[in-house]
Structures are given as structure tokens and as C-alpha cells.
Write a protein that holds these residues in place. Structure first.
Motif, short mmCIF file in Angstrom:
data_model
loop_
_atom_site.label_atom_id
_atom_site.label_comp_id
_atom_site.label_asym_id
_atom_site.label_seq_id
_atom_site.Cartn_x
_atom_site.Cartn_y
_atom_site.Cartn_z
N MET A 1 0.85 -1.21 0.00
CA MET A 1 0.00 0.00 0.00
C MET A 1 0.88 1.24 0.00
O MET A 1 1.80 1.35 0.80
CB MET A 1 -0.86 0.04 1.27
CG MET A 1 -1.77 -1.14 1.44
SD MET A 1 -3.23 -0.96 0.41
CE MET A 1 -4.41 -0.36 1.60
N LYS A 2 0.57 2.19 -0.89
CA LYS A 2 1.36 3.43 -0.90
C LYS A 2 0.47 4.62 -1.23
O LYS A 2 -0.63 4.45 -1.78
CB LYS A 2 2.50 3.30 -1.90
CG LYS A 2 2.06 3.06 -3.32
CD LYS A 2 3.24 3.20 -4.27
CE LYS A 2 2.79 2.97 -5.70
NZ LYS A 2 3.66 3.46 -6.70
N ASP A 22 -13.09 14.55 -4.40
CA ASP A 22 -13.70 13.44 -3.66
C ASP A 22 -12.67 12.35 -3.38
O ASP A 22 -12.67 11.76 -2.30
CB ASP A 22 -14.88 12.85 -4.46
CG ASP A 22 -16.10 13.76 -4.42
OD1 ASP A 22 -16.09 14.76 -3.67
OD2 ASP A 22 -17.07 13.48 -5.15
N LEU A 23 -11.81 12.07 -4.35
CA LEU A 23 -10.78 11.06 -4.14
C LEU A 23 -9.84 11.48 -3.01
O LEU A 23 -9.49 10.69 -2.14
CB LEU A 23 -9.95 10.86 -5.42
CG LEU A 23 -10.49 9.86 -6.45
CD1 LEU A 23 -9.68 9.94 -7.73
CD2 LEU A 23 -10.48 8.43 -5.90
N ALA A 24 -9.43 12.75 -3.05
CA ALA A 24 -8.50 13.25 -2.02
C ALA A 24 -9.13 13.13 -0.65
O ALA A 24 -8.49 12.72 0.32
CB ALA A 24 -8.13 14.71 -2.32
N GLN A 25 -10.42 13.48 -0.58
CA GLN A 25 -11.09 13.41 0.73
C GLN A 25 -11.21 11.96 1.22
O GLN A 25 -10.95 11.67 2.38
CB GLN A 25 -12.46 14.04 0.62
CG GLN A 25 -12.91 14.54 1.97
CD GLN A 25 -14.33 15.06 1.95
OE1 GLN A 25 -15.01 15.00 0.93
NE2 GLN A 25 -14.78 15.58 3.07
N ALA A 26 -11.56 11.07 0.30
CA ALA A 26 -11.73 9.66 0.69
C ALA A 26 -10.40 9.03 1.11
O ALA A 26 -10.36 8.16 1.97
CB ALA A 26 -12.33 8.88 -0.48
N LEU A 27 -9.31 9.50 0.51
CA LEU A 27 -8.01 8.86 0.75
C LEU A 27 -7.12 9.63 1.73
O LEU A 27 -6.04 9.15 2.09
CB LEU A 27 -7.25 8.73 -0.59
CG LEU A 27 -7.94 7.83 -1.64
CD1 LEU A 27 -7.37 8.09 -3.02
CD2 LEU A 27 -7.79 6.37 -1.26
N VAL A 219 -7.88 2.77 -7.55
CA VAL A 219 -6.86 3.08 -6.53
C VAL A 219 -6.43 1.78 -5.85
O VAL A 219 -5.24 1.52 -5.67
CB VAL A 219 -7.42 4.08 -5.49
CG1 VAL A 219 -6.46 4.26 -4.32
CG2 VAL A 219 -7.74 5.43 -6.14
N GLU A 220 -7.41 0.97 -5.53
CA GLU A 220 -7.13 -0.31 -4.88
C GLU A 220 -6.29 -1.19 -5.81
O GLU A 220 -5.31 -1.80 -5.40
CB GLU A 220 -8.46 -0.97 -4.57
CG GLU A 220 -8.40 -2.00 -3.46
CD GLU A 220 -9.77 -2.66 -3.30
OE1 GLU A 220 -10.80 -1.96 -3.40
OE2 GLU A 220 -9.78 -3.89 -3.09
N GLU A 221 -6.69 -1.19 -7.06
CA GLU A 221 -5.98 -2.03 -8.05
C GLU A 221 -4.51 -1.63 -8.17
O GLU A 221 -3.65 -2.46 -8.40
CB GLU A 221 -6.72 -1.89 -9.40
CG GLU A 221 -6.37 -2.95 -10.41
CD GLU A 221 -5.37 -2.47 -11.45
OE1 GLU A 221 -4.89 -3.30 -12.22
OE2 GLU A 221 -5.05 -1.25 -11.47
N ARG A 222 -4.22 -0.32 -7.96
CA ARG A 222 -2.83 0.17 -8.05
C ARG A 222 -2.10 0.10 -6.72
O ARG A 222 -1.01 0.67 -6.56
CB ARG A 222 -2.80 1.61 -8.56
CG ARG A 222 -3.35 1.78 -9.95
CD ARG A 222 -2.39 1.25 -11.02
NE ARG A 222 -3.13 0.91 -12.24
CZ ARG A 222 -3.23 1.69 -13.30
NH1 ARG A 222 -2.60 2.83 -13.34
NH2 ARG A 222 -3.91 1.32 -14.36
N GLY A 223 -2.73 -0.49 -5.72
CA GLY A 223 -2.07 -0.64 -4.42
C GLY A 223 -2.05 0.62 -3.58
O GLY A 223 -1.21 0.79 -2.71
N GLY A 224 -3.00 1.52 -3.88
CA GLY A 224 -3.02 2.80 -3.15
C GLY A 224 -3.72 2.73 -1.82
O GLY A 224 -4.48 1.81 -1.55
#
Ligand code: DC
Length: 225
Positions: A1-2, A22-27, A219-224
Motif C-alpha cells: 500500500m502506498k 472526492d478522491l482526495a477526501q476519501a483517501l 486506486v485499490e488495483e494500483r495498491g493505493g
């Protein structure tokens, strides 16, 4: 995870900033609206009466320009030389001049240097036109967003009305949008172009929640994280 660098590119008013925000807030990432930076430069040029061409005055203005993203009441806003500017950056005058100003190499060089400085390893989403192709060609994840022109124009109109600006007709918005698309896609320096490794998203018929859920799977698929 990175912690990832996520680039969100696409045409005007197609929901790029909503997705990136929205992505920034979720992550728990930082969000940067690169279009606001070009709007700030345009605003300053209009204030100083500078024409949209390379000039000594422009170099001086860029040299002295202090741009900072600040969070106020949970909203990410841009502080330009010490002043938080919101509706000023979305005025008709700025909308009309921002694409020509964004073609100027000195403006792009200054903004791209600043944009790259925001990638500090703690997670970043940035929306714009050349983020996946030019600013961060090595971004971990790139989205290229589009939506049907009428859908985009209606979204922009709703946004303008929400900010208190009822002066635009739908036709005016459609025309401004088409003109900006044309200039943004055809300029010589870092034009709007889909990165070869970008993932396409047409969000015309997606809700905000559906779009976010779809992107989070990538994001999950890329290991984020
Ligand atoms: O995303 P926006 O509509 O606020 O962007 C305003 C203008 O800024 C857009 O018409 C072109 C320019 N822009 C750019 O040239 N490169 C970017 N990365 C972001 C915006």
C-alpha cells in the motif's frame, strides 16, 4: 500500500475537480486544482492590464506571484498574493482570457514547477489538462474524464448559479466551453491530450457517488491507500 499521485485530466466542466476532490477526501490526500492556478495568473494579468502575450511585465508579475492553497471551513481555496479569491477566478473576464493566457510558455513553466512541488510522497490528486501527460508523466494512476457537451454546460451553469452568477445563458456557456476546448487542445505547449496510459471515464450518466466508487476500485488495483 502506498500514497499515490493521481492525475485527473479532461475537458472543461466535465467533473474533473469533483472527482479529484472526492478522491482526495476519501483517501486523505492533498487536492490541487491546477486550473485555479491558471485562473489566478489570468486574474492578475487582467488586474495589471497586461495583454495575453509574453512580456517583461508578465515575467515580473510571475516572479512576484505568491500562490498558496489554503483550507477554510473544509474547502480548499486559493490565496493569491495574500487574498483568498473565489468568484473572482470564475468571472466572465477570466473565463474569456484564461485559455489564451494558458498557452504562454512562461506561464506554463512557472505553474508546472509549482505543481510538481506538491508531490511530496503523502498522496496527491491533481486535476487539469496536462497533468498525466506533462506535469506527472509517471503518475501512479491517470484518469481522462469526459461528458456530453450539454451535460457539461448544465453542470457549469448550476455551479455559476450556486456562486450567485445568473448572467450566463446555456448557449453562452456552450460557446465558451467549445472555444476553450479548441484552444486547450490545439496549443503548441502541453496541449490537452489523453495520456496513452490513462483510464477513460465518461461520467455523463454517473452520479458523484458512482464515479467515486468506480475510481476507488482503480486506486485499490494500483495498491493505493
Ligand atoms: O479546469 P478549469 O476550467 O478551471 O481551467 C481553466 C483553464 O486553465 C483551461 O481552460 C485551460 C487552463 N488549464 C491548463 O492549461 N492546464 C491545466 N493543467 C489546467 C488548466
Amino acid at each position: 500500500m502506498k500514497a499515490l499521485v493521481i492525475a485527473v485530466d479532461g475537458f472543461a466542466s466535465c467533473g474533473k475537480s469533483t472527482l479529484a476532490r472526492d478522491l482526495a477526501q476519501a483517501l486523505g490526500y492533498r487536492y490541487i486544482d491546477s486550473g485555479a492556478m491558471y485562473r489566478a495568473v489570468t486574474y492578475q494579468m487582467l488586474e495589471l492590464g497586461l495583454p495575453p502575450i509574453e512580456s517583461v511585465g508578465l515575467d515580473q508579475m510571475l516572479g512576484a506571484l505568491d500562490l498558496k492553497f489554503v483550507t477554510s471551513n473544509g474547502i480548499n481555496q486559493l490565496m493569491v498574493n495574500g487574498l483568498v479569491l473565489v468568484s473572482e477566478l470564475r468571472s466572465k473576464a477570466v473565463n474569456a482570457a484564461v485559455s489564451p493566457v494558458s498557452t504562454l510558455p512562461s506561464v506554463r513553466l512557472a505553474m508546472v514547477a509549482l505543481q510538481r512541488s506538491y508531490a511530496d510522497g503523502t498522496g496527491l490528486t491533481m486535476d487539469g489538462r496536462d497533468i498525466g501527460t506533462h506535469v506527472f508523466p509517471q503518475a501512479d494512476l491517470k484518469f481522462f474524464v469526459s461528458a456530453r457537451p450539454e451535460v457539461r454546460a448544465k453542470r457549469r451553469q448550476a455551479e455559476l448559479i450556486a456562486s450567485g452568477d445568473t448572467s450566463w445563458t446555456l448557449d453562452e456557456i456552450l460557446e465558451n466551453q467549445a472555444q476553450r476546448d479548441l484552444i486547450d487542445s490545439n496549443r503548441d505547449f502541453a496541449p490537452l491530450k489523453r495520456a496513452e496510459d490513462a483510464i477513460d471515464l465518461d461520467n455523463s450518466d454517473l452520479s458523484r457517488e458512482e464515479q467515486l466508487a468506480w475510481a476507488l476500485k482503480w486506486v485499490e488495483e494500483r495498491g493505493g491507500i
